[in-house]
Design a protein around this motif. Structure first.
Motif, PDB file in Angstrom:
ATOM      1  N   ILE A  54      61.685 -26.038  58.174  1.00  0.00           N
ATOM      2  CA  ILE A  54      60.271 -26.377  58.030  1.00  0.00           C
ATOM      3  C   ILE A  54      59.547 -26.195  59.356  1.00  0.00           C
ATOM      4  CG2 ILE A  54      60.628 -27.987  56.122  1.00  0.00           C
ATOM      5  CD1 ILE A  54      60.527 -30.270  58.212  1.00  0.00           C
ATOM      6  N   LYS A  55      58.230 -26.093  59.261  1.00  0.00           N
ATOM      7  CA  LYS A  55      57.381 -26.014  60.453  1.00  0.00           C
ATOM      8  C   LYS A  55      57.272 -27.432  61.014  1.00  0.00           C
ATOM      9  CE  LYS A  55      54.993 -22.343  58.109  1.00  0.00           C
ATOM     10  NZ  LYS A  55      53.769 -21.815  57.546  1.00  0.00           N
ATOM     11  N   ILE A  56      57.533 -27.575  62.296  1.00  0.00           N
ATOM     12  CA  ILE A  56      57.568 -28.926  62.862  1.00  0.00           C
ATOM     13  C   ILE A  56      56.291 -29.287  63.613  1.00  0.00           C
ATOM     14  CG2 ILE A  56      60.072 -29.081  62.929  1.00  0.00           C
ATOM     15  CD1 ILE A  56      59.958 -28.349  65.880  1.00  0.00           C
ATOM     16  N   SER A  57      55.331 -28.358  63.665  1.00  0.00           N
ATOM     17  CA  SER A  57      54.046 -28.662  64.307  1.00  0.00           C
ATOM     18  C   SER A  57      52.972 -27.739  63.738  1.00  0.00           C
ATOM     19  CB  SER A  57      54.152 -28.484  65.826  1.00  0.00           C
ATOM     20  OG  SER A  57      54.445 -27.143  66.144  1.00  0.00           O
ATOM     21  N   GLY A  58      51.745 -27.986  64.124  1.00  0.00           N
ATOM     22  CA  GLY A  58      50.643 -27.127  63.700  1.00  0.00           C
ATOM     23  C   GLY A  58      49.982 -27.583  62.421  1.00  0.00           C
ATOM     24  N   ASP A  59      49.049 -26.744  61.967  1.00  0.00           N
ATOM     25  CA  ASP A  59      48.270 -27.073  60.766  1.00  0.00           C
ATOM     26  C   ASP A  59      49.143 -27.199  59.514  1.00  0.00           C
ATOM     27  OD1 ASP A  59      45.986 -27.034  62.285  1.00  0.00           O
ATOM     28  OD2 ASP A  59      45.464 -24.962  61.755  1.00  0.00           O
ATOM     29  N   ASN A  60      50.207 -26.446  59.449  1.00  0.00           N
ATOM     30  CA  ASN A  60      51.074 -26.457  58.268  1.00  0.00           C
ATOM     31  C   ASN A  60      52.373 -27.228  58.511  1.00  0.00           C
ATOM     32  OD1 ASN A  60      49.430 -24.866  56.497  1.00  0.00           O
ATOM     33  ND2 ASN A  60      49.911 -23.126  57.819  1.00  0.00           N
ATOM     34  N   GLN A  61      52.287 -28.242  59.362  1.00  0.00           N
ATOM     35  CA  GLN A  61      53.458 -29.051  59.676  1.00  0.00           C
ATOM     36  C   GLN A  61      54.123 -29.551  58.388  1.00  0.00           C
ATOM     37  OE1 GLN A  61      52.637 -32.593  61.996  1.00  0.00           O
ATOM     38  NE2 GLN A  61      54.696 -32.584  62.856  1.00  0.00           N
ATOM     39  N   TYR A  62      55.453 -29.495  58.374  1.00  0.00           N
ATOM     40  CA  TYR A  62      56.299 -29.945  57.263  1.00  0.00           C
ATOM     41  C   TYR A  62      56.313 -28.987  56.072  1.00  0.00           C
ATOM     42  CZ  TYR A  62      55.823 -34.207  60.000  1.00  0.00           C
ATOM     43  OH  TYR A  62      55.774 -35.107  61.019  1.00  0.00           O
ATOM     44  N   LYS A  63      55.613 -27.874  56.161  1.00  0.00           N
ATOM     45  CA  LYS A  63      55.674 -26.850  55.118  1.00  0.00           C
ATOM     46  C   LYS A  63      56.890 -25.953  55.408  1.00  0.00           C
ATOM     47  CE  LYS A  63      51.818 -27.863  53.028  1.00  0.00           C
ATOM     48  NZ  LYS A  63      51.847 -28.524  51.752  1.00  0.00           N
ATOM     49  N   PRO A  64      57.441 -25.312  54.382  1.00  0.00           N
ATOM     50  CA  PRO A  64      58.597 -24.437  54.609  1.00  0.00           C
ATOM     51  C   PRO A  64      58.247 -23.266  55.510  1.00  0.00           C
ATOM     52  CG  PRO A  64      58.208 -24.769  52.262  1.00  0.00           C
ATOM     53  CD  PRO A  64      57.053 -25.372  52.985  1.00  0.00           C
ATOM     54  N   MET A  65      59.199 -22.895  56.373  1.00  0.00           N
ATOM     55  CA  MET A  65      59.018 -21.697  57.184  1.00  0.00           C
ATOM     56  C   MET A  65      59.088 -20.485  56.267  1.00  0.00           C
ATOM     57  SD  MET A  65      61.354 -22.478  60.541  1.00  0.00           S
ATOM     58  CE  MET A  65      60.643 -21.189  61.568  1.00  0.00           C
ATOM     59  N   ASN A  66      58.336 -19.444  56.625  1.00  0.00           N
ATOM     60  CA  ASN A  66      58.405 -18.198  55.877  1.00  0.00           C
ATOM     61  C   ASN A  66      58.920 -17.098  56.800  1.00  0.00           C
ATOM     62  OD1 ASN A  66      56.192 -17.274  57.420  1.00  0.00           O
ATOM     63  ND2 ASN A  66      54.737 -18.032  55.904  1.00  0.00           N
ATOM     64  N   TYR A  67      58.984 -15.889  56.294  1.00  0.00           N
ATOM     65  CA  TYR A  67      59.537 -14.774  57.057  1.00  0.00           C
ATOM     66  C   TYR A  67      58.815 -14.593  58.390  1.00  0.00           C
ATOM     67  CZ  TYR A  67      61.053 -10.130  58.368  1.00  0.00           C
ATOM     68  OH  TYR A  67      61.566  -9.063  59.070  1.00  0.00           O
ATOM     69  N   ILE A  68      57.498 -14.641  58.373  1.00  0.00           N
ATOM     70  CA  ILE A  68      56.715 -14.433  59.601  1.00  0.00           C
ATOM     71  C   ILE A  68      56.995 -15.541  60.614  1.00  0.00           C
ATOM     72  CG2 ILE A  68      54.355 -14.367  60.529  1.00  0.00           C
ATOM     73  CD1 ILE A  68      53.560 -12.935  57.890  1.00  0.00           C
ATOM     74  N   ASP A  69      57.126 -16.771  60.147  1.00  0.00           N
ATOM     75  CA  ASP A  69      57.445 -17.881  61.053  1.00  0.00           C
ATOM     76  C   ASP A  69      58.782 -17.665  61.752  1.00  0.00           C
ATOM     77  OD1 ASP A  69      55.136 -19.396  60.306  1.00  0.00           O
ATOM     78  OD2 ASP A  69      56.206 -20.103  58.525  1.00  0.00           O
ATOM     79  N   VAL A  70      59.773 -17.263  60.986  1.00  0.00           N
ATOM     80  CA  VAL A  70      61.106 -17.036  61.551  1.00  0.00           C
ATOM     81  C   VAL A  70      61.069 -15.850  62.508  1.00  0.00           C
ATOM     82  CG1 VAL A  70      63.518 -16.474  61.014  1.00  0.00           C
ATOM     83  CG2 VAL A  70      62.252 -18.082  59.569  1.00  0.00           C
ATOM     84  N   ASP A  71      60.388 -14.786  62.126  1.00  0.00           N
ATOM     85  CA  ASP A  71      60.261 -13.617  62.992  1.00  0.00           C
ATOM     86  C   ASP A  71      59.582 -14.000  64.301  1.00  0.00           C
ATOM     87  OD1 ASP A  71      60.571 -10.682  63.316  1.00  0.00           O
ATOM     88  OD2 ASP A  71      58.368 -10.720  63.363  1.00  0.00           O
ATOM     89  N   ASN A  72      58.518 -14.777  64.228  1.00  0.00           N
ATOM     90  CA  ASN A  72      57.824 -15.223  65.439  1.00  0.00           C
ATOM     91  C   ASN A  72      58.714 -16.099  66.314  1.00  0.00           C
ATOM     92  OD1 ASN A  72      55.468 -13.838  64.838  1.00  0.00           O
ATOM     93  ND2 ASN A  72      54.521 -15.592  63.829  1.00  0.00           N
ATOM     94  N   LEU A  73      59.508 -16.952  65.693  1.00  0.00           N
ATOM     95  CA  LEU A  73      60.427 -17.801  66.437  1.00  0.00           C
ATOM     96  C   LEU A  73      61.420 -16.956  67.229  1.00  0.00           C
ATOM     97  CD1 LEU A  73      61.750 -20.533  67.148  1.00  0.00           C
ATOM     98  CD2 LEU A  73      63.024 -20.339  65.004  1.00  0.00           C
ATOM     99  N   PHE A  74      61.978 -15.936  66.593  1.00  0.00           N
ATOM    100  CA  PHE A  74      62.952 -15.098  67.275  1.00  0.00           C
ATOM    101  C   PHE A  74      62.296 -14.220  68.342  1.00  0.00           C
ATOM    102  CE2 PHE A  74      65.783 -16.727  64.203  1.00  0.00           C
ATOM    103  CZ  PHE A  74      67.056 -16.530  64.701  1.00  0.00           C
ATOM    104  N   ARG A  75      61.050 -13.829  68.145  1.00  0.00           N
ATOM    105  CA  ARG A  75      60.321 -13.087  69.183  1.00  0.00           C
ATOM    106  C   ARG A  75      60.083 -13.980  70.402  1.00  0.00           C
ATOM    107  NH1 ARG A  75      57.580  -8.251  67.369  1.00  0.00           N
ATOM    108  NH2 ARG A  75      57.906  -8.003  65.124  1.00  0.00           N
ATOM    109  N   THR A  76      59.728 -15.230  70.146  1.00  0.00           N
ATOM    110  CA  THR A  76      59.522 -16.191  71.236  1.00  0.00           C
ATOM    111  C   THR A  76      60.823 -16.414  71.999  1.00  0.00           C
ATOM    112  OG1 THR A  76      57.755 -17.295  70.015  1.00  0.00           O
ATOM    113  CG2 THR A  76      58.798 -18.557  71.779  1.00  0.00           C
ATOM    114  N   LEU A  77      61.915 -16.560  71.267  1.00  0.00           N
ATOM    115  CA  LEU A  77      63.212 -16.743  71.925  1.00  0.00           C
ATOM    116  C   LEU A  77      63.574 -15.524  72.775  1.00  0.00           C
ATOM    117  CD1 LEU A  77      65.200 -18.414  69.004  1.00  0.00           C
ATOM    118  CD2 LEU A  77      64.463 -19.502  71.134  1.00  0.00           C
TER     119      LEU A  77
END
Length: 153
Positions: A54-77
């Motif tokens: 799930i998204k742990i912060s932001g406007d959509n906090q507690y909503k399920p992560m989607n493909y773009i969220d995961v992709d962005n996470l790995f880009r940040t890493l």
């Protein structure tokens, strides 16, 4: 164990892509412990979804992560560490490690959920140069045809 099953249409558009679903896969106790720690920390009473990640912060906090969220996470890493990795690479790596541990190809195919063994072996198994050399050196004595006479050497 983890049960993998198709849950039809999901709010984050996630889907199970393997042909042989549903299926059950074994996981280590260490992974199970990490999973439970994550769930207890982030899946509080405020969370109204049964999605694991799930998204742990932001406007959509507690909503399920989607493909773009995961992709962005790995880009940040990647920016922070300089290491390029994708979530799917973990799947390749886990199957390669299991093959190196002498798992039979058919067991690898079943774990991956593939219909065709060639998909598993040709796409997901990546032996290293070191592993290939080690296997060759181990096999080489059996390949000695001894075609030379002692005086010809």
């Amino acid at each position: 164990m983890i049960d993998l099953k198709d849950r039809s249409e999901l709010e984050n558009n996630a889907e199970i892509k393997t042909v042989l679903s549903p299926r059950r896969i074994d996981i280590s106790q260490n992974l199970a412990d990490m999973f439970m720690e994550y769930i207890s920390e982030y899946h509080t009473e405020k969370v109204e979804t049964n999605h694991v990640f799930i998204k742990i912060s932001g406007d959509n906090q507690y909503k399920p992560m989607n493909y773009i969220d995961v992709d962005n996470l790995f880009r940040t890493l990647k920016k922070k560490t300089g290491i390029y990795v994708t979530p799917h690479m973990f799947r390749h790596t886990s199957l390669t490690i299991l093959r190196m541990a002498n798992w039979q190809p058919e067991l690898l195919r079943i774990r991956a959920g593939h219909k065709n063994i060639y998909t598993t072996l040709n796409t997901y198994i990546h032996p290293s140069d070191k592993e290939i050399t080690e296997k060759f050196n181990k096999t080489q004595p059996n390949l000695n045809l001894n075609i030379y006479n002692e005086g010809d050497k």
